[in-house]
Enzyme design. Structure first.
Site, PDB file in Angstrom:
ATOM      1  CD  GLU A  35      -2.754   1.521   2.278  1.00 20.85           C
ATOM      2  OE1 GLU A  35      -3.342   0.644   2.924  1.00 20.85           O
ATOM      3  OE2 GLU A  35      -2.721   2.725   2.610  1.00 20.85           O
ATOM      4  CG  HIS A 194      -5.785   3.797  -0.528  1.00 13.50           C
ATOM      5  ND1 HIS A 194      -6.007   5.159  -0.436  1.00 13.50           N
ATOM      6  CD2 HIS A 194      -4.670   3.542   0.184  1.00 13.50           C
ATOM      7  CE1 HIS A 194      -5.055   5.692   0.316  1.00 13.50           C
ATOM      8  NE2 HIS A 194      -4.233   4.738   0.705  1.00 13.50           N
ATOM      9  CG  ASP A 317      -0.350   4.477   4.179  1.00  9.56           C
ATOM     10  OD1 ASP A 317      -0.284   4.850   2.992  1.00  9.56           O
ATOM     11  OD2 ASP A 317      -1.298   4.783   4.926  1.00  9.56           O
TER      12      ASP A 317
END
Ligand SMILES: *[C@@H]1O[C@H](CO)[C@@H](O)[C@H](O)[C@H]1NC(C)=O
Ligand SMILES: *[C@@H]1O[C@H](CO)[C@@H](O)[C@H](O)[C@H]1NC(C)=O
Ligand SMILES: *[C@@H]1O[C@H](CO)[C@@H](O)[C@H](O)[C@H]1NC(C)=O
Ligand SMILES: *[C@@H]1O[C@H](CO)[C@@H](O)[C@H](O)[C@H]1NC(C)=O
Length: 360
Positions: A35, A194, A317
């Site tokens: 991600e 997301h 992230d």
């Protein structure tokens, strides 16, 4: 004759190489993360409303979003990350209301990402960006991105804005998206759903009393969990039992609340809810989560009990979260006995290899 076949062979090898981004990858037993955000200069103006990593400036965030081969790769080397899958930071295409502009931008973004990582597919893979106004168009671009660009799946930033004023949200839990889910299933690639920053009209309505809740602290999870649960209650996974959905930030809170969600949804059965199973079951059969931006050991343990470690994978992230933050946390899991070596391998890389089909 001989030289002709040699030329033909060289051609095959060459086109194979350019069609298999992400398929040959560096595997030193290190972490796999997916991600992880990136963008192109033309979309940088979308990022002004997003928050830099703690201690970072907005200018540093923008530089990190544009970078692949410099500070990002250096960070991967310093943090034991073997392989990173990049995707276009929110809202990306989902923030473009005009269907033709959005579809053209999706192609631009996908081609750019493929070109940018082409010289280092041992370390980088891509998730496709898609315009979701028309599911047939989305399915065609997904097919191209996976079969021609070698992408490992698709990442969508929550609902697609549409309409002349951009205020008609499109959710992928409606029957007109069946062609998209069918294509996703046929290609055997995951959809990563997301969060996105809501349109200003929603933000004004819901958060003007406490604007600090906009973004990751509250608004992201609140908005995206509704979309994920919509996909469940509208029966998408009943129609597409092989569809794979990944949700970040330890599942946008859903696996923390399955008991209440399932029990309360039982009441809706009499009201025509099409869902055939329950949400817990979809978390065992269709949905996965990652630890992106949510390095909470107690919560990880609770979720292992709720959905099982075979549904949970590491991610960071970056660049909204600094890579060392993830490293410091994941490096406690073995010594603290949270995971045994086999479980640690699954969480930090093994399950990702399977779901992203890195070795296929
Ligand atoms: C970003 O710039 C493009 C033109 O390059 C424009 O179409 C778009 O509306 C801008 N987006 C934002 C959020 O300002
Ligand atoms: C790939 O290309 C970029 C941009 O030119 C460069 O910075 C990077 O070092 C290259 N990486 C490899 C592995 O060749
Ligand atoms: C979606 O795109 C397809 C392929 O271009 C087209 O045939 C179809 O009419 C479009 N659907 C809508 C609702 O615009
Ligand atoms: C969800 O479905 C599974 C499988 O049918 C069942 O075992 C479980 O009890 C259900 N959970 C709830 C809370 O209804």
């Amino acid at each position: 004759m001989f030289s002709v076949s040699k030329t033909a062979l060289a051609f095959v090898v060459l086109s194979l190489a350019s069609n298999s981004l992400g398929r040959k990858w560096r595997d030193t037993g290190g972490f796999i993360v997916f991600e992880e955000a990136w963008t192109i200069p033309a979309l940088l103006n979308q990022t002004s409303a997003t928050t830099a990593a703690l201690g970072g400036t907005p200018a540093e965030l923008q530089a990190n979003l544009l970078d692949i081969h410099n500070q990002r790769l250096q960070g991967m080397n310093e943090n034991n990350v073997d392989f990173m899958v990049l995707s276009c930071t929110q809202p990306c295409i989902q923030g473009i209301a005009d269907p033709d502009t959005a579809a053209a931008m999706a192609i631009t973004v996908n081609n750019q990402l493929a070109a940018d990582i082409a010289n280092n597919t041992e370390r980088f893979g891509g998730f496709a960006s898609l315009a979701m106004h028309n599911a047939t168009v989305a399915a065609a671009e997904l097919t191209r991105a996976v079969t021609e660009l070698g992408f490992l799946g698709v990442l969508l930033n929550d609902y697609q804005q549409s309409g002349a004023d951009g205020l008609t949200p499109l959710y992928y839990d409606q029957p007109e998206y069946d062609i998209f889910w069918q294509t996703l299933s046929n290609l055997n690639v995951p959809l990563y759903l997301h969060p996105r920053t809501d349109v200003p009209e929603i933000l004004n309505f819901q958060y003007s009393h406490a604007k600090f809740l906009i973004g990751p602290a509250q608004q992201f999870a609140a908005t995206l969990s509704g979309h994920v649960l919509g996909i469940c209650v509208n029966g998408v996974f009943d129609r597409f039992p092989n569809a794979k959905l990944i949700v970040g930030h330890l599942g946008e809170r859903i696996p923390s609340d399955l008991s209440r969600i399932d029990n309360q949804l039982l009441r809706q059965l009499t009201l025509g809810m099409p869902m055939l199973k329950n949400v817990t079951t979809y978390w065992h059969e269709n949905i996965f989560e990652t630890s992106s931006g949510n390095f909470a050991t107690d919560l990880l343990k609770f979720h292992i009990g709720q959905i099982g470690l075979d549904r949970i994978m590491y991610s960071i992230d970056y660049p909204f979260v600094n890579m060392p933050e993830g490293t410091v946390w994941i490096d406690t899991l073995l010594p603290d006995g949270v995971l045994n070596p086999a479980e640690f391998d699954s969480f930090s890389r093994g399950l990702a290899i399977k779901i992203l089909r890195l070795n296929d």
